[in-house]
Design a protein around this motif. Structure first.
Motif, PDB file in Angstrom:
ATOM      1  N   PRO A  97      51.443 -25.332 119.340  1.00  0.00           N
ATOM      2  CA  PRO A  97      51.607 -26.150 120.555  1.00  0.00           C
ATOM      3  C   PRO A  97      52.300 -25.411 121.691  1.00  0.00           C
ATOM      4  CG  PRO A  97      53.154 -26.830 118.837  1.00  0.00           C
ATOM      5  CD  PRO A  97      52.207 -25.858 118.202  1.00  0.00           C
ATOM      6  N   ILE A  98      53.196 -24.469 121.355  1.00  0.00           N
ATOM      7  CA  ILE A  98      53.898 -23.692 122.373  1.00  0.00           C
ATOM      8  C   ILE A  98      54.013 -22.251 121.895  1.00  0.00           C
ATOM      9  CG2 ILE A  98      55.246 -25.646 123.238  1.00  0.00           C
ATOM     10  CD1 ILE A  98      57.621 -24.544 121.605  1.00  0.00           C
ATOM     11  N   LEU A  99      54.314 -21.353 122.839  1.00  0.00           N
ATOM     12  CA  LEU A  99      54.538 -19.944 122.505  1.00  0.00           C
ATOM     13  C   LEU A  99      56.012 -19.623 122.723  1.00  0.00           C
ATOM     14  CD1 LEU A  99      53.597 -17.056 121.842  1.00  0.00           C
ATOM     15  CD2 LEU A  99      53.136 -16.744 124.285  1.00  0.00           C
ATOM     16  N   PRO A 100      56.786 -19.503 121.656  1.00  0.00           N
ATOM     17  CA  PRO A 100      58.209 -19.158 121.816  1.00  0.00           C
ATOM     18  C   PRO A 100      58.390 -17.654 121.981  1.00  0.00           C
ATOM     19  CG  PRO A 100      57.728 -19.577 119.510  1.00  0.00           C
ATOM     20  CD  PRO A 100      56.447 -19.808 120.264  1.00  0.00           C
ATOM     21  N   LEU A 101      59.277 -17.261 122.885  1.00  0.00           N
ATOM     22  CA  LEU A 101      59.571 -15.852 123.123  1.00  0.00           C
ATOM     23  C   LEU A 101      61.076 -15.637 123.126  1.00  0.00           C
ATOM     24  CD1 LEU A 101      57.127 -14.929 126.055  1.00  0.00           C
ATOM     25  CD2 LEU A 101      56.928 -14.204 123.673  1.00  0.00           C
ATOM     26  N   GLU A 102      61.496 -14.559 122.509  1.00  0.00           N
ATOM     27  CA  GLU A 102      62.888 -14.134 122.570  1.00  0.00           C
ATOM     28  C   GLU A 102      62.917 -12.743 123.206  1.00  0.00           C
ATOM     29  OE1 GLU A 102      64.720 -14.269 118.758  1.00  0.00           O
ATOM     30  OE2 GLU A 102      64.348 -16.411 118.461  1.00  0.00           O
ATOM     31  N   LEU A 103      63.594 -12.649 124.340  1.00  0.00           N
ATOM     32  CA  LEU A 103      63.638 -11.409 125.105  1.00  0.00           C
ATOM     33  C   LEU A 103      65.052 -10.861 125.089  1.00  0.00           C
ATOM     34  CD1 LEU A 103      61.568 -12.679 128.159  1.00  0.00           C
ATOM     35  CD2 LEU A 103      60.730 -11.370 126.217  1.00  0.00           C
ATOM     36  N   SER A 104      65.209  -9.632 124.628  1.00  0.00           N
ATOM     37  CA  SER A 104      66.525  -9.000 124.526  1.00  0.00           C
ATOM     38  C   SER A 104      66.629  -7.835 125.494  1.00  0.00           C
ATOM     39  CB  SER A 104      66.774  -8.509 123.097  1.00  0.00           C
ATOM     40  OG  SER A 104      66.726  -9.584 122.181  1.00  0.00           O
ATOM     41  N   PHE A 105      67.631  -7.871 126.368  1.00  0.00           N
ATOM     42  CA  PHE A 105      67.908  -6.753 127.255  1.00  0.00           C
ATOM     43  C   PHE A 105      69.332  -6.876 127.780  1.00  0.00           C
ATOM     44  CE2 PHE A 105      67.617  -8.986 131.336  1.00  0.00           C
ATOM     45  CZ  PHE A 105      66.901 -10.108 130.979  1.00  0.00           C
ATOM     46  N   ASN A 106      69.928  -5.742 128.047  1.00  0.00           N
ATOM     47  CA  ASN A 106      71.313  -5.679 128.550  1.00  0.00           C
ATOM     48  C   ASN A 106      72.282  -6.464 127.666  1.00  0.00           C
ATOM     49  OD1 ASN A 106      70.452  -4.122 130.730  1.00  0.00           O
ATOM     50  ND2 ASN A 106      70.209  -5.894 132.081  1.00  0.00           N
ATOM     51  N   GLY A 107      72.007  -6.462 126.355  1.00  0.00           N
ATOM     52  CA  GLY A 107      72.912  -7.102 125.421  1.00  0.00           C
ATOM     53  C   GLY A 107      72.827  -8.607 125.366  1.00  0.00           C
ATOM     54  N   THR A 108      71.863  -9.194 126.040  1.00  0.00           N
ATOM     55  CA  THR A 108      71.700 -10.650 126.013  1.00  0.00           C
ATOM     56  C   THR A 108      70.319 -10.999 125.476  1.00  0.00           C
ATOM     57  OG1 THR A 108      70.819 -10.750 128.270  1.00  0.00           O
ATOM     58  CG2 THR A 108      73.211 -10.907 128.006  1.00  0.00           C
ATOM     59  N   THR A 109      70.177 -12.227 125.041  1.00  0.00           N
ATOM     60  CA  THR A 109      68.892 -12.704 124.522  1.00  0.00           C
ATOM     61  C   THR A 109      68.483 -13.975 125.250  1.00  0.00           C
ATOM     62  OG1 THR A 109      69.292 -11.782 122.313  1.00  0.00           O
ATOM     63  CG2 THR A 109      67.638 -13.521 122.492  1.00  0.00           C
ATOM     64  N   LEU A 110      67.314 -13.925 125.864  1.00  0.00           N
ATOM     65  CA  LEU A 110      66.734 -15.093 126.505  1.00  0.00           C
ATOM     66  C   LEU A 110      65.759 -15.743 125.542  1.00  0.00           C
ATOM     67  CD1 LEU A 110      65.842 -13.899 130.122  1.00  0.00           C
ATOM     68  CD2 LEU A 110      67.767 -15.317 129.409  1.00  0.00           C
ATOM     69  N   ARG A 111      65.845 -17.054 125.438  1.00  0.00           N
ATOM     70  CA  ARG A 111      64.909 -17.806 124.601  1.00  0.00           C
ATOM     71  C   ARG A 111      64.117 -18.750 125.491  1.00  0.00           C
ATOM     72  NH1 ARG A 111      69.462 -16.956 121.509  1.00  0.00           N
ATOM     73  NH2 ARG A 111      69.038 -16.020 119.454  1.00  0.00           N
ATOM     74  N   ILE A 112      62.823 -18.508 125.546  1.00  0.00           N
ATOM     75  CA  ILE A 112      61.954 -19.306 126.405  1.00  0.00           C
ATOM     76  C   ILE A 112      60.691 -19.684 125.628  1.00  0.00           C
ATOM     77  CG2 ILE A 112      62.776 -18.223 128.528  1.00  0.00           C
ATOM     78  CD1 ILE A 112      60.290 -16.492 128.549  1.00  0.00           C
ATOM     79  N   PHE A 113      59.947 -20.628 126.175  1.00  0.00           N
ATOM     80  CA  PHE A 113      58.634 -20.931 125.612  1.00  0.00           C
ATOM     81  C   PHE A 113      57.703 -21.268 126.764  1.00  0.00           C
ATOM     82  CE2 PHE A 113      60.862 -24.992 125.735  1.00  0.00           C
ATOM     83  CZ  PHE A 113      59.902 -25.882 126.215  1.00  0.00           C
ATOM     84  N   SER A 114      56.418 -21.128 126.517  1.00  0.00           N
ATOM     85  CA  SER A 114      55.449 -21.376 127.584  1.00  0.00           C
ATOM     86  C   SER A 114      54.411 -22.384 127.138  1.00  0.00           C
ATOM     87  CB  SER A 114      54.751 -20.073 128.001  1.00  0.00           C
ATOM     88  OG  SER A 114      53.837 -19.652 127.004  1.00  0.00           O
ATOM     89  N   MET A 115      53.839 -23.063 128.126  1.00  0.00           N
ATOM     90  CA  MET A 115      52.761 -24.023 127.898  1.00  0.00           C
ATOM     91  C   MET A 115      51.650 -23.731 128.902  1.00  0.00           C
ATOM     92  SD  MET A 115      55.014 -27.496 127.326  1.00  0.00           S
ATOM     93  CE  MET A 115      53.553 -28.475 126.950  1.00  0.00           C
ATOM     94  N   ILE A 116      50.412 -23.924 128.484  1.00  0.00           N
ATOM     95  CA  ILE A 116      49.261 -23.650 129.340  1.00  0.00           C
ATOM     96  C   ILE A 116      48.517 -24.941 129.640  1.00  0.00           C
ATOM     97  CG2 ILE A 116      47.001 -22.535 129.461  1.00  0.00           C
ATOM     98  CD1 ILE A 116      48.138 -20.173 128.060  1.00  0.00           C
ATOM     99  N   SER A 117      48.200 -25.150 130.925  1.00  0.00           N
ATOM    100  CA  SER A 117      47.462 -26.324 131.371  1.00  0.00           C
ATOM    101  C   SER A 117      46.165 -25.884 132.035  1.00  0.00           C
ATOM    102  CB  SER A 117      48.288 -27.148 132.368  1.00  0.00           C
ATOM    103  OG  SER A 117      49.556 -27.477 131.833  1.00  0.00           O
ATOM    104  N   THR A 118      45.134 -26.717 131.945  1.00  0.00           N
ATOM    105  CA  THR A 118      43.855 -26.441 132.587  1.00  0.00           C
ATOM    106  C   THR A 118      43.374 -27.687 133.315  1.00  0.00           C
ATOM    107  OG1 THR A 118      42.629 -27.082 130.590  1.00  0.00           O
ATOM    108  CG2 THR A 118      43.191 -24.743 130.837  1.00  0.00           C
ATOM    109  N   PHE A 119      42.357 -27.519 134.179  1.00  0.00           N
ATOM    110  CA  PHE A 119      41.742 -28.646 134.852  1.00  0.00           C
ATOM    111  C   PHE A 119      40.805 -29.343 133.873  1.00  0.00           C
ATOM    112  CE2 PHE A 119      43.176 -26.307 138.510  1.00  0.00           C
ATOM    113  CZ  PHE A 119      43.376 -27.262 139.489  1.00  0.00           C
ATOM    114  N   GLY A 120      41.071 -30.613 133.589  1.00  0.00           N
ATOM    115  CA  GLY A 120      40.267 -31.316 132.608  1.00  0.00           C
ATOM    116  C   GLY A 120      38.949 -31.837 133.135  1.00  0.00           C
ATOM    117  N   THR A 121      38.815 -32.020 134.442  1.00  0.00           N
ATOM    118  CA  THR A 121      37.600 -32.612 135.011  1.00  0.00           C
ATOM    119  C   THR A 121      37.044 -31.743 136.137  1.00  0.00           C
ATOM    120  OG1 THR A 121      38.950 -33.960 136.511  1.00  0.00           O
ATOM    121  CG2 THR A 121      38.287 -34.961 134.425  1.00  0.00           C
ATOM    122  N   ALA A 122      37.197 -30.446 136.012  1.00  0.00           N
ATOM    123  CA  ALA A 122      36.740 -29.547 137.076  1.00  0.00           C
ATOM    124  C   ALA A 122      35.216 -29.571 137.191  1.00  0.00           C
ATOM    125  CB  ALA A 122      37.212 -28.126 136.784  1.00  0.00           C
TER     126      ALA A 122
END
Length: 280
Positions: free
Chosen positions: A224-249
């Motif tokens: 359902p989602i794409l979780p990402l953990e990004l590590s740089f400069n001694g810190t860790t970012l935790r994010i996730f992404s969602m994708i949407s599309t046009f349903g009636t294009a």
């Protein structure tokens, strides 16, 4: 799609193409006939070439099969009809309302990154937060030249490149497998998209990808989602992404657009993006 591929697909005729799409969607003739409101016998005749479809019948069948608009045009053409759907450039006057809606969506997602991509994962639009986020990797012009010399600014290449996001993703095995699985499903659903198939092969051949992933399905069902953990400069970012599309294009360009929005997965990551925005 290349010219040779399009010609090859057109030359197969309407019946075989219809059967191919039905099989791709794992539908029996009976299932499709019931959902489309046509007899199974007539559907069989259409696939075998013993009957010719009307324009309305083609549109009805392709709607039930959820055929991409670009391929609906191809099915119409093979049956001797004109295309039903245009592919207007996103920056054209006819697409002004769509573009304004996309830009408004991107603006409202600040201070978190959001991008608009085409069907091949090439970036078309992005908000300021996405500019800032990508800018963390260095000078963006030089960065894109390294990760995607084609100039298409492909988001998959940015993510998988050793000069891009890949070295920063601490949960790389999970993230890479999920992304490749998503790409596999898209290629399977739209095998005529040669650019997408070539991108999958290109990414699968990278040294950071286990060889076994090239010959097996990675995930049986989409996450359902794409979780990402990004590590740089001694810190860790935790994010996730969602994708949407046009349903009636009703336009090919709009039908192939996707909006990817990124969200913080914890308080620290939320504060990071807020501070990043405040410091610009």
């Amino acid at each position: 799609m290349t010219t040779s591929t399009a010609h090859q697909k057109t030359s197969t005729g309407f019946g075989p193409l219809l059967r191919t799409w039905r099989e791709r969607r794992k539908r029996s003739q009976l299932d499709l006939s019931l959902d489309a409101g046509v007899s199974q016998r007539h559907l069989s005749f259409l696939e075998s070439g013993r009957a010719k479809p009307s324009r309305d019948m083609i549109l009805q069948l392709t709607e039930v099969l959820d055929v991409p608009l670009r391929d609906r045009n191809l099915l119409l053409q093979t049956a001797g009809f004109a295309s039903a759907y245009e592919a207007r450039p996103l920056d054209s006057d006819d697409m002004a309302a769509v573009r304004q809606a996309l830009e408004l969506t991107l603006q409202h997602h600040e201070p978190y990154p959001a991008v608009v991509m085409d069907k091949r994962w090439n970036l078309l639009l992005q908000n300021s937060a996405a500019d800032r986020f990508i800018g963390l990797l260095g000078d963006t012009k030089s960065l894109w030249q390294q990760v995607d010399p084609s100039g298409k600014r492909n988001a998959m290449r940015l993510t998988f490149s050793p000069h891009g996001m890949q070295p920063l993703i601490s949960n790389w095995p999970d993230a890479a497998s999920m992304l490749l699985s998503r790409l596999q499903r898209e290629v399977t659903a739209d095998p005529g998209n040669q650019d997408l198939a070539e991108l999958l092969q290109e990414l699968g051949n990278l040294p950071t990808i286990p060889e076994r992933w090239q010959t097996q399905a990675i995930h049986s069902a989409p996450e359902p989602i794409l979780p990402l953990e990004l590590s740089f400069n001694g810190t860790t970012l935790r994010i996730f992404s969602m994708i949407s599309t046009f349903g009636t294009a009703l336009d090919i360009t709009a039908d192939e657009l996707r909006v990817e929005t990124f969200f913080p997965a914890d308080d620290f990551s939320a504060q990071f993006f807020q501070m990043l925005a405040a410091n610009t």
